[in-house]
Design a protein around this motif. Structure first.
Motif, PDB file in Angstrom:
ATOM      1  N   ARG A  62       0.649  -1.230  -0.193  1.00 46.67           N
ATOM      2  CA  ARG A  62      -0.321  -0.563  -0.082  1.00 46.67           C
ATOM      3  C   ARG A  62       1.076   1.479   0.361  1.00 46.67           C
ATOM      4  O   ARG A  62       1.765   1.023   1.278  1.00 46.67           O
ATOM      5  CB  ARG A  62      -0.576   0.205   1.216  1.00 46.67           C
ATOM      6  CG  ARG A  62      -1.869  -1.453   0.922  1.00 46.67           C
ATOM      7  CD  ARG A  62      -3.234  -1.443   0.720  1.00 46.67           C
ATOM      8  NE  ARG A  62      -3.442   0.017   1.156  1.00 46.67           N
ATOM      9  CZ  ARG A  62      -4.431  -0.072   1.758  1.00 46.67           C
ATOM     10  NH1 ARG A  62      -5.101  -0.971   2.578  1.00 46.67           N
ATOM     11  NH2 ARG A  62      -5.207   0.638   2.164  1.00 46.67           N
ATOM     12  N   ARG A  63       0.112   2.271  -0.829  1.00 46.07           N
ATOM     13  CA  ARG A  63       1.542   3.370  -1.309  1.00 46.07           C
ATOM     14  C   ARG A  63       0.699   4.664   0.216  1.00 46.07           C
ATOM     15  O   ARG A  63      -0.620   4.626   0.392  1.00 46.07           O
ATOM     16  CB  ARG A  63       1.527   3.713  -2.317  1.00 46.07           C
ATOM     17  CG  ARG A  63       2.129   5.112  -2.912  1.00 46.07           C
ATOM     18  CD  ARG A  63       2.406   5.128  -4.069  1.00 46.07           C
ATOM     19  NE  ARG A  63       2.152   3.860  -5.107  1.00 46.07           N
ATOM     20  CZ  ARG A  63       3.749   3.908  -5.196  1.00 46.07           C
ATOM     21  NH1 ARG A  63       4.350   4.860  -5.169  1.00 46.07           N
ATOM     22  NH2 ARG A  63       3.489   3.103  -6.212  1.00 46.07           N
ATOM     23  N   VAL A  64       1.916   5.358   0.817  1.00 46.74           N
ATOM     24  CA  VAL A  64       1.630   6.803   1.031  1.00 46.74           C
ATOM     25  C   VAL A  64       2.451   7.639   0.801  1.00 46.74           C
ATOM     26  O   VAL A  64       3.017   7.673   0.645  1.00 46.74           O
ATOM     27  CB  VAL A  64       1.702   6.110   3.104  1.00 46.74           C
ATOM     28  CG1 VAL A  64       1.386   7.500   3.117  1.00 46.74           C
ATOM     29  CG2 VAL A  64       0.843   5.250   3.542  1.00 46.74           C
ATOM     30  N   ARG A  65       1.820   8.380   0.609  1.00 46.51           N
ATOM     31  CA  ARG A  65       2.532  10.152   0.332  1.00 46.51           C
ATOM     32  C   ARG A  65       2.123  11.179   1.481  1.00 46.51           C
ATOM     33  O   ARG A  65       2.083  11.106   2.387  1.00 46.51           O
ATOM     34  CB  ARG A  65       1.714  10.542  -1.171  1.00 46.51           C
ATOM     35  CG  ARG A  65       2.697  11.348  -1.210  1.00 46.51           C
ATOM     36  CD  ARG A  65       2.488  12.210  -2.734  1.00 46.51           C
ATOM     37  NE  ARG A  65       3.115  11.147  -3.816  1.00 46.51           N
ATOM     38  CZ  ARG A  65       2.438  11.516  -5.361  1.00 46.51           C
ATOM     39  NH1 ARG A  65       1.810  12.151  -5.920  1.00 46.51           N
ATOM     40  NH2 ARG A  65       3.206  10.621  -6.290  1.00 46.51           N
ATOM     41  N   TYR A  66       3.948  10.900   1.440  1.00 44.72           N
ATOM     42  CA  TYR A  66       4.572  11.960   2.178  1.00 44.72           C
ATOM     43  C   TYR A  66       4.936  13.503   1.529  1.00 44.72           C
ATOM     44  O   TYR A  66       5.917  13.600   1.119  1.00 44.72           O
ATOM     45  CB  TYR A  66       5.321  11.631   3.046  1.00 44.72           C
ATOM     46  CG  TYR A  66       6.005  12.502   4.483  1.00 44.72           C
ATOM     47  CD1 TYR A  66       4.777  13.347   5.225  1.00 44.72           C
ATOM     48  CD2 TYR A  66       6.571  12.350   4.744  1.00 44.72           C
ATOM     49  CE1 TYR A  66       5.258  13.886   5.802  1.00 44.72           C
ATOM     50  CE2 TYR A  66       7.686  12.637   6.161  1.00 44.72           C
ATOM     51  CZ  TYR A  66       6.114  13.974   6.391  1.00 44.72           C
ATOM     52  OH  TYR A  66       7.059  14.102   7.576  1.00 44.72           O
ATOM     53  N   TRP A  67       4.932  14.956   2.261  1.00 46.50           N
ATOM     54  CA  TRP A  67       5.380  16.034   1.559  1.00 46.50           C
ATOM     55  C   TRP A  67       6.316  16.752   2.819  1.00 46.50           C
ATOM     56  O   TRP A  67       4.854  16.878   3.531  1.00 46.50           O
ATOM     57  CB  TRP A  67       4.042  16.954   1.152  1.00 46.50           C
ATOM     58  CG  TRP A  67       3.639  16.563  -0.070  1.00 46.50           C
ATOM     59  CD1 TRP A  67       4.045  16.757  -1.141  1.00 46.50           C
ATOM     60  CD2 TRP A  67       2.190  15.452  -0.042  1.00 46.50           C
ATOM     61  NE1 TRP A  67       2.723  16.126  -1.978  1.00 46.50           N
ATOM     62  CE2 TRP A  67       1.911  15.296  -0.849  1.00 46.50           C
ATOM     63  CE3 TRP A  67       1.190  15.132   0.877  1.00 46.50           C
ATOM     64  CZ2 TRP A  67       0.564  14.563  -2.115  1.00 46.50           C
ATOM     65  CZ3 TRP A  67       0.406  14.586   0.527  1.00 46.50           C
ATOM     66  CH2 TRP A  67      -0.176  14.216  -0.891  1.00 46.50           C
ATOM     67  N   TYR A  68       7.496  16.427   2.651  1.00 41.84           N
ATOM     68  CA  TYR A  68       8.159  16.813   3.922  1.00 41.84           C
ATOM     69  C   TYR A  68       8.812  18.083   3.480  1.00 41.84           C
ATOM     70  O   TYR A  68       9.444  18.151   2.594  1.00 41.84           O
ATOM     71  CB  TYR A  68       8.599  15.734   3.670  1.00 41.84           C
ATOM     72  CG  TYR A  68       9.964  15.753   4.881  1.00 41.84           C
ATOM     73  CD1 TYR A  68       9.467  16.088   6.489  1.00 41.84           C
ATOM     74  CD2 TYR A  68      11.821  15.846   4.448  1.00 41.84           C
ATOM     75  CE1 TYR A  68      10.641  16.103   7.276  1.00 41.84           C
ATOM     76  CE2 TYR A  68      12.705  16.182   5.853  1.00 41.84           C
ATOM     77  CZ  TYR A  68      12.664  16.080   6.707  1.00 41.84           C
ATOM     78  OH  TYR A  68      13.137  16.179   6.971  1.00 41.84           O
ATOM     79  N   THR A  69       8.128  19.178   4.211  1.00 48.55           N
ATOM     80  CA  THR A  69       8.696  20.363   3.822  1.00 48.55           C
ATOM     81  C   THR A  69      10.068  20.413   5.053  1.00 48.55           C
ATOM     82  O   THR A  69       9.602  20.232   5.745  1.00 48.55           O
ATOM     83  CB  THR A  69       7.610  21.153   3.902  1.00 48.55           C
ATOM     84  OG1 THR A  69       6.578  21.266   2.745  1.00 48.55           O
ATOM     85  CG2 THR A  69       8.497  22.386   4.204  1.00 48.55           C
ATOM     86  N   ILE A  70      10.994  21.224   3.773  1.00 47.49           N
ATOM     87  CA  ILE A  70      12.515  21.348   4.701  1.00 47.49           C
ATOM     88  C   ILE A  70      12.736  22.541   5.362  1.00 47.49           C
ATOM     89  O   ILE A  70      13.443  21.910   6.362  1.00 47.49           O
ATOM     90  CB  ILE A  70      13.462  20.730   3.940  1.00 47.49           C
ATOM     91  CG1 ILE A  70      14.213  21.362   3.021  1.00 47.49           C
ATOM     92  CG2 ILE A  70      13.048  19.425   3.589  1.00 47.49           C
ATOM     93  CD1 ILE A  70      15.432  21.345   2.584  1.00 47.49           C
ATOM     94  N   VAL A  71      11.706  22.960   5.381  1.00 45.26           N
ATOM     95  CA  VAL A  71      12.171  24.881   6.265  1.00 45.26           C
ATOM     96  C   VAL A  71      10.681  25.400   6.909  1.00 45.26           C
ATOM     97  O   VAL A  71       9.613  24.494   6.820  1.00 45.26           O
ATOM     98  CB  VAL A  71      12.257  25.783   5.027  1.00 45.26           C
ATOM     99  CG1 VAL A  71      11.897  27.509   5.143  1.00 45.26           C
ATOM    100  CG2 VAL A  71      13.325  25.694   4.232  1.00 45.26           C
ATOM    101  N   ILE A  72      11.015  25.042   8.292  1.00 43.90           N
ATOM    102  CA  ILE A  72       9.376  25.695   9.292  1.00 43.90           C
ATOM    103  C   ILE A  72      10.852  26.820   9.805  1.00 43.90           C
ATOM    104  O   ILE A  72      10.745  27.127  10.586  1.00 43.90           O
ATOM    105  CB  ILE A  72       9.598  25.153  10.208  1.00 43.90           C
ATOM    106  CG1 ILE A  72       9.126  22.766   9.125  1.00 43.90           C
ATOM    107  CG2 ILE A  72       8.637  25.093  11.274  1.00 43.90           C
ATOM    108  CD1 ILE A  72       8.519  22.382  10.376  1.00 43.90           C
ATOM    109  N   GLN A  73       9.468  27.999   9.185  1.00 45.01           N
ATOM    110  CA  GLN A  73      10.087  29.268  10.543  1.00 45.01           C
ATOM    111  C   GLN A  73      10.781  30.190   9.950  1.00 45.01           C
ATOM    112  O   GLN A  73      11.784  30.436  10.804  1.00 45.01           O
ATOM    113  CB  GLN A  73       9.808  29.301  11.184  1.00 45.01           C
ATOM    114  CG  GLN A  73       7.889  29.199  12.179  1.00 45.01           C
ATOM    115  CD  GLN A  73       7.669  29.183  13.260  1.00 45.01           C
ATOM    116  OE1 GLN A  73       8.345  28.450  14.066  1.00 45.01           O
ATOM    117  NE2 GLN A  73       6.061  28.766  14.126  1.00 45.01           N
ATOM    118  N   GLY A  74      11.537  29.668   8.620  1.00 43.88           N
ATOM    119  CA  GLY A  74      12.842  30.664   8.381  1.00 43.88           C
ATOM    120  C   GLY A  74      13.970  29.381   8.426  1.00 43.88           C
ATOM    121  O   GLY A  74      14.846  30.085   8.560  1.00 43.88           O
ATOM    122  N   LYS A  75      13.293  28.228   9.458  1.00 42.86           N
ATOM    123  CA  LYS A  75      14.667  27.747   9.861  1.00 42.86           C
ATOM    124  C   LYS A  75      15.026  25.837   8.985  1.00 42.86           C
ATOM    125  O   LYS A  75      13.491  25.849   8.312  1.00 42.86           O
ATOM    126  CB  LYS A  75      14.573  28.078  11.114  1.00 42.86           C
ATOM    127  CG  LYS A  75      15.419  29.212  11.209  1.00 42.86           C
ATOM    128  CD  LYS A  75      15.388  28.803  12.996  1.00 42.86           C
ATOM    129  CE  LYS A  75      15.282  30.150  13.507  1.00 42.86           C
ATOM    130  NZ  LYS A  75      15.987  30.065  15.631  1.00 42.86           N
TER     131      LYS A  75
END
Length: 156
Positions: A62-75
């Motif tokens: 089963r496939r699960v997609r994950y959007w992993y943003t590497i910047v949070i609050q400018g860091k």
């Protein structure tokens, strides 16, 4: 090449993968695909496709997609160094080395790596219809295995 086309004519059609969300819980997964790009806000993001392919999902992954943003609050996100380590490419201390090429290489190198993910279920509306999908709450990456390179034997 002719053998492929001969075989093509006799191949059965595979069953499609289910897109129904997995039940809430923890799952062992393998990274099936990963691409680096920018999100709508212009921040770096990895789109990661995990496959739950152990236990009851061994024969029907089963496939699960994950959007992993590497910047949070400018860091940089607090767990980004762990992501880099899991890919086998530690985060460079020198910011000048954190290039687009480096990030694209991370996307390539994370494919095939394993982790344990904690999933929840989120509901959303799409075209006037309520739908459900998995929401990745936590990723615990397995440690990257270091290759054991042996020195070649040199005889004089």
């Amino acid at each position: 090449m002719a053998n492929f086309f001969e075989a093509l004519m006799t191949m059965d059609i595979a069953e499609p993968m289910s897109f129904d969300p997995l039940p809430k819980g923890e799952y062992r997964v393998t990274v099936d695909a990963c691409v680096f790009g920018l999100n709508k806000k212009g921040n770096g993001m990895f789109t990661i496709d995990f496959l739950a392919n152990e236990g009851e999902y061994e024969n029907k992954p089963r496939r699960v997609r994950y959007w992993y943003t590497i910047v949070i609050q400018g860091k940089l996100r607090w767990d980004f160094p762990e992501f880099c380590e899991a890919a086998g490419n530690p985060l460079p201390e020198n910011p000048a080395e954190r290039t687009e090429d480096y990030l694209n290489q991370l996307a390539l190198d994370i494919v095939g790596k394993t982790a344990t993910v904690t999933l929840d279920i989120r509901e959303y509306e799409s075209n006037g219809e309520m739908r459900k999908s998995n929401d990745v709450k936590k990723v615990k990456w397995d440690k990257a295995k270091k290759s054991k390179k042996k020195a070649s034997r040199i005889e004089l």
